[in-house]
Design a protein around this motif. Sequence first.
Motif, mmCIF file in Angstrom:
data_model
loop_
_atom_site.group_PDB
_atom_site.id
_atom_site.type_symbol
_atom_site.label_atom_id
_atom_site.label_comp_id
_atom_site.label_asym_id
_atom_site.label_seq_id
_atom_site.Cartn_x
_atom_site.Cartn_y
_atom_site.Cartn_z
ATOM 1 N N PHE A 5 -9.378 3.055 2.638
ATOM 2 C CA PHE A 5 -8.196 2.183 2.714
ATOM 3 C C PHE A 5 -8.179 1.281 1.498
ATOM 4 O O PHE A 5 -9.188 0.655 1.174
ATOM 5 C CB PHE A 5 -8.236 1.335 3.993
ATOM 6 N N GLU A 6 -7.039 1.226 0.854
ATOM 7 C CA GLU A 6 -6.889 0.352 -0.313
ATOM 8 C C GLU A 6 -5.652 -0.509 -0.113
ATOM 9 O O GLU A 6 -4.759 -0.153 0.672
ATOM 10 C CB GLU A 6 -6.725 1.193 -1.598
ATOM 11 N N GLY A 7 -5.605 -1.598 -0.844
ATOM 12 C CA GLY A 7 -4.448 -2.486 -0.740
ATOM 13 C C GLY A 7 -4.896 -3.911 -0.924
ATOM 14 O O GLY A 7 -6.075 -4.217 -0.765
ATOM 15 N N PRO A 8 -3.944 -4.804 -1.263
ATOM 16 C CA PRO A 8 -4.344 -6.187 -1.518
ATOM 17 C C PRO A 8 -4.776 -6.889 -0.242
ATOM 18 O O PRO A 8 -4.498 -6.418 0.862
ATOM 19 C CB PRO A 8 -3.058 -6.814 -2.066
ATOM 20 N N ASP A 9 -5.418 -7.993 -0.448
ATOM 21 C CA ASP A 9 -5.769 -8.867 0.650
ATOM 22 C C ASP A 9 -4.470 -9.219 1.376
ATOM 23 O O ASP A 9 -3.450 -9.441 0.730
ATOM 24 C CB ASP A 9 -6.359 -10.151 0.032
ATOM 25 N N GLY A 10 -4.479 -9.195 2.684
ATOM 26 C CA GLY A 10 -3.264 -9.552 3.428
ATOM 27 C C GLY A 10 -2.358 -8.374 3.695
ATOM 28 O O GLY A 10 -1.295 -8.515 4.291
ATOM 29 N N SER A 11 -2.760 -7.173 3.273
ATOM 30 C CA SER A 11 -1.900 -6.003 3.486
ATOM 31 C C SER A 11 -2.116 -5.396 4.873
ATOM 32 O O SER A 11 -1.420 -4.469 5.264
ATOM 33 C CB SER A 11 -2.142 -4.948 2.404
ATOM 34 N N GLY A 12 -3.104 -5.906 5.602
ATOM 35 C CA GLY A 12 -3.317 -5.432 6.974
ATOM 36 C C GLY A 12 -4.322 -4.298 7.077
ATOM 37 O O GLY A 12 -4.360 -3.599 8.098
ATOM 38 N N LYS A 13 -5.171 -4.133 6.063
ATOM 39 C CA LYS A 13 -6.161 -3.041 6.084
ATOM 40 C C LYS A 13 -7.065 -3.112 7.321
ATOM 41 O O LYS A 13 -7.239 -2.122 8.008
ATOM 42 C CB LYS A 13 -7.057 -3.077 4.829
ATOM 43 N N SER A 14 -7.608 -4.301 7.569
ATOM 44 C CA SER A 14 -8.580 -4.414 8.676
ATOM 45 C C SER A 14 -7.936 -4.068 10.003
ATOM 46 O O SER A 14 -8.527 -3.322 10.806
ATOM 47 C CB SER A 14 -9.131 -5.835 8.784
ATOM 48 N N THR A 15 -6.733 -4.586 10.248
ATOM 49 C CA THR A 15 -6.029 -4.293 11.504
ATOM 50 C C THR A 15 -5.823 -2.791 11.649
ATOM 51 O O THR A 15 -6.089 -2.202 12.708
ATOM 52 C CB THR A 15 -4.642 -4.990 11.491
ATOM 53 N N ARG A 142 1.002 -14.280 1.926
ATOM 54 C CA ARG A 142 0.204 -14.028 3.146
ATOM 55 C C ARG A 142 -1.162 -14.702 3.031
ATOM 56 O O ARG A 142 -1.687 -15.256 3.979
ATOM 57 C CB ARG A 142 0.020 -12.525 3.371
ATOM 58 N N LYS A 143 -1.722 -14.590 1.828
ATOM 59 C CA LYS A 143 -3.056 -15.164 1.598
ATOM 60 C C LYS A 143 -3.001 -16.697 1.752
ATOM 61 O O LYS A 143 -3.868 -17.298 2.384
ATOM 62 C CB LYS A 143 -3.504 -14.795 0.172
ATOM 63 N N ARG A 144 -1.945 -17.305 1.187
ATOM 64 C CA ARG A 144 -1.796 -18.761 1.287
ATOM 65 C C ARG A 144 -1.686 -19.196 2.739
ATOM 66 O O ARG A 144 -2.325 -20.150 3.171
ATOM 67 C CB ARG A 144 -0.542 -19.210 0.513
ATOM 68 N N LYS A 145 -0.856 -18.454 3.491
ATOM 69 C CA LYS A 145 -0.650 -18.791 4.906
ATOM 70 C C LYS A 145 -1.966 -18.723 5.681
ATOM 71 O O LYS A 145 -2.301 -19.609 6.458
ATOM 72 C CB LYS A 145 0.351 -17.814 5.540
ATOM 73 N N ALA A 146 -2.706 -17.628 5.437
ATOM 74 C CA ALA A 146 -3.985 -17.444 6.131
ATOM 75 C C ALA A 146 -4.925 -18.585 5.780
ATOM 76 O O ALA A 146 -5.636 -19.125 6.635
ATOM 77 C CB ALA A 146 -4.598 -16.098 5.751
ATOM 78 N N ASN A 147 -4.887 -18.963 4.511
ATOM 79 C CA ASN A 147 -5.775 -20.019 4.053
ATOM 80 C C ASN A 147 -5.407 -21.360 4.693
ATOM 81 O O ASN A 147 -6.273 -22.099 5.161
ATOM 82 C CB ASN A 147 -5.678 -20.115 2.520
ATOM 83 N N ASP A 148 -4.098 -21.636 4.769
ATOM 84 C CA ASP A 148 -3.627 -22.878 5.396
ATOM 85 C C ASP A 148 -4.012 -22.911 6.867
ATOM 86 O O ASP A 148 -4.268 -23.972 7.429
ATOM 87 C CB ASP A 148 -2.104 -23.010 5.272
ATOM 88 N N ALA A 149 -4.036 -21.713 7.490
ATOM 89 C CA ALA A 149 -4.384 -21.636 8.917
ATOM 90 C C ALA A 149 -5.903 -21.646 9.111
ATOM 91 O O ALA A 149 -6.397 -21.487 10.226
ATOM 92 C CB ALA A 149 -3.771 -20.389 9.531
ATOM 93 N N GLY A 150 -6.627 -21.769 8.000
ATOM 94 C CA GLY A 150 -8.090 -21.807 8.085
ATOM 95 C C GLY A 150 -8.723 -20.452 8.314
ATOM 96 O O GLY A 150 -9.865 -20.348 8.731
ATOM 97 N N GLU A 151 -7.941 -19.370 8.035
ATOM 98 C CA GLU A 151 -8.490 -18.009 8.220
ATOM 99 C C GLU A 151 -8.842 -17.416 6.858
ATOM 100 O O GLU A 151 -8.174 -17.695 5.876
ATOM 101 C CB GLU A 151 -7.438 -17.094 8.876
#
Length: 220
Positions: A5-15, A142-151
């Motif tokens: 699986f490839e793709g930027p951070d926040g692209s939903g790879k883990s899910t 997406r990355k900013r949002k995750a970061n603001d949410a402490g994730e």
Amino acid sequence: MFITFEGPDGSGKSTQITLLSDYLQAQGRRVYRTREPGGTPIGDQIRDVLHDVSNTEMRAVTEILLYSASRAQLVAQVIKPMLAEGRIVLCDRYADSAYAYQGYGRQLDMAMLQSITQFATQTLKPDLTIYLDLPVEDGLMRKRKANDAGEGELNRMDRQTRDFYERVRQGYLQMAQAEAERWTVIDARQSVEQIQREICAAVSKLKPPTADRRPPTADC
Ligand code: TYD
């Protein structure tokens, strides 16, 4: 069967890896999930060095050698033995990340990168590579949002310029086009369910591993 699986951070790879893993396991498949950099005790130590934001002096050559060292360990210690046991290996990032980030992103010499990568991987290539494509702006948001949410964490590779991420994305798209039979490009802005359906469709087209001749069905 080896699926990356490839793709930027926040692209939903883990899910998506979790969903595919659950789906394959529900079909009675033996799945092994791993990630890069890391996936072994040695690789995890290398990951810490690579991601440490205080390592501002790291040179691009050092970077590719460290990613490659982690990959060499993972291939030899985990991926090859798991494939030999007939398992389906799902890997979050693999050698294509090196071509995208260190090749297109850092603009290291591609021929040199190929030699290093072939040496590190013992020329092992994925049967299928899923690329979750996201415009750079969406990824950063997406990355900013995750970061603001402490994730999630902000690691050293998250501190690159927008141009760098743009080169990385274009690199992925070029690689996918050049080797279309191995790659499946999916628009990561779609719903989780739609992305999952497209991944299942791509996986169902693969030939089953010799240890298990049943083809995965496409009904997820
Ligand atoms: P990680 O925290 O695993 O997050 P994600 O996969 O969600 O982005 O970050 C791994 C980072 O390492 C990512 O920014 C891509 C980068 N990377 C490379 O630059 N080269 C490589 O060969 C690999 C495997 C990863």
